[in-house]
Design a protein around this motif. Sequence first.
Motif, PDB file in Angstrom:
ATOM      1  N   THR A   1       0.825  -1.216   0.000  1.00  0.00           N
ATOM      2  CA  THR A   1       0.000   0.000   0.000  1.00  0.00           C
ATOM      3  C   THR A   1       0.853   1.257   0.000  1.00  0.00           C
ATOM      4  OG1 THR A   1      -0.147  -0.093   2.410  1.00  0.00           O
ATOM      5  CG2 THR A   1      -1.949  -1.102   1.151  1.00  0.00           C
ATOM      6  N   GLY A   2       2.051   1.191  -0.506  1.00  0.00           N
ATOM      7  CA  GLY A   2       2.933   2.359  -0.536  1.00  0.00           C
ATOM      8  C   GLY A   2       2.343   3.526  -1.305  1.00  0.00           C
ATOM      9  N   GLY A   3       1.499   3.260  -2.281  1.00  0.00           N
ATOM     10  CA  GLY A   3       0.894   4.319  -3.079  1.00  0.00           C
ATOM     11  C   GLY A   3      -0.114   5.150  -2.324  1.00  0.00           C
ATOM     12  N   LEU A   4      -0.576   4.663  -1.175  1.00  0.00           N
ATOM     13  CA  LEU A   4      -1.523   5.448  -0.377  1.00  0.00           C
ATOM     14  C   LEU A   4      -0.833   6.550   0.411  1.00  0.00           C
ATOM     15  CD1 LEU A   4      -3.840   2.608   0.994  1.00  0.00           C
ATOM     16  CD2 LEU A   4      -4.307   4.198  -0.872  1.00  0.00           C
ATOM     17  N   SER A   5       0.490   6.483   0.529  1.00  0.00           N
ATOM     18  CA  SER A   5       1.212   7.479   1.319  1.00  0.00           C
ATOM     19  C   SER A   5       1.848   8.581   0.462  1.00  0.00           C
ATOM     20  CB  SER A   5       2.288   6.792   2.156  1.00  0.00           C
ATOM     21  OG  SER A   5       3.232   6.156   1.313  1.00  0.00           O
ATOM     22  N   VAL A   6       1.688   8.543  -0.848  1.00  0.00           N
ATOM     23  CA  VAL A   6       2.237   9.616  -1.681  1.00  0.00           C
ATOM     24  C   VAL A   6       1.365  10.861  -1.527  1.00  0.00           C
ATOM     25  CG1 VAL A   6       3.254   8.018  -3.341  1.00  0.00           C
ATOM     26  CG2 VAL A   6       0.989   8.923  -3.760  1.00  0.00           C
ATOM     27  N   PRO A   7       1.938  12.043  -1.709  1.00  0.00           N
ATOM     28  CA  PRO A   7       1.164  13.282  -1.551  1.00  0.00           C
ATOM     29  C   PRO A   7       0.039  13.395  -2.591  1.00  0.00           C
ATOM     30  CG  PRO A   7       3.527  13.739  -1.623  1.00  0.00           C
ATOM     31  CD  PRO A   7       3.345  12.308  -1.974  1.00  0.00           C
ATOM     32  N   VAL A   8      -1.013  14.103  -2.217  1.00  0.00           N
ATOM     33  CA  VAL A   8      -2.130  14.342  -3.132  1.00  0.00           C
ATOM     34  C   VAL A   8      -1.601  15.075  -4.359  1.00  0.00           C
ATOM     35  CG1 VAL A   8      -4.331  15.540  -3.417  1.00  0.00           C
ATOM     36  CG2 VAL A   8      -3.813  14.393  -1.263  1.00  0.00           C
ATOM     37  N   GLY A   9      -2.050  14.671  -5.538  1.00  0.00           N
ATOM     38  CA  GLY A   9      -1.587  15.251  -6.793  1.00  0.00           C
ATOM     39  C   GLY A   9      -0.570  14.381  -7.495  1.00  0.00           C
ATOM     40  N   GLN A  10       0.008  13.426  -6.777  1.00  0.00           N
ATOM     41  CA  GLN A  10       0.948  12.490  -7.383  1.00  0.00           C
ATOM     42  C   GLN A  10       0.268  11.134  -7.547  1.00  0.00           C
ATOM     43  OE1 GLN A  10       4.561  12.281  -5.144  1.00  0.00           O
ATOM     44  NE2 GLN A  10       5.073  14.439  -5.466  1.00  0.00           N
ATOM     45  N   VAL A  11       0.692  10.411  -8.550  1.00  0.00           N
ATOM     46  CA  VAL A  11       0.101   9.105  -8.818  1.00  0.00           C
ATOM     47  C   VAL A  11       0.757   8.055  -7.922  1.00  0.00           C
ATOM     48  CG1 VAL A  11      -0.258   7.325 -10.564  1.00  0.00           C
ATOM     49  CG2 VAL A  11      -0.402   9.733 -11.198  1.00  0.00           C
ATOM     50  N   GLY A  12      -0.093   7.264  -7.273  1.00  0.00           N
ATOM     51  CA  GLY A  12       0.370   6.154  -6.452  1.00  0.00           C
ATOM     52  C   GLY A  12      -0.309   4.875  -6.916  1.00  0.00           C
TER      53      GLY A  12
END
Length: 150
Positions: free
Chosen positions: A97-108
Amino acid sequence: MPCRACWSPGFRRDEGSAAIEAAIVLPALIMFLCMAIAGGRMVISGAKIDSAAEAAAREASIHRTAAAAHGAAQSAASESLADQGITCASTSVNINTGGLSVPVGQVGTVTVTVTCTVNLADLLLPGLPGAKTLTSTATSVVDQFRQRGA
């Protein structure tokens, strides 16, 4: 009129040859049929496991926290396998679930790997393993403009 030369003492009758031919050919046909069933079972099971991994990844990608995504992915994978009628001797679901921790506006992305051990022991085919472990991995994109949880 029957052929007299065919019944002479030097010639043998072939009355039992059909049974012998069947005894030689039948085991080979049965083994071929069992191999086809085993191959079909593995292909169909692989497709169902692919579908379960995709459903789990999709379900995990719509949650905001990693804990919620883990629970949802586990549940989605189990439900998908059960709905499709596949019975696994053992099942594991690994979620990244690493993509859930990227900042809003970036693709995860969220990646789910489903591993299922398919039973083949009921086919009774010599040389065939009793079970085969199949693995499928699917990735789903997290909405880049959706707020993430902490």
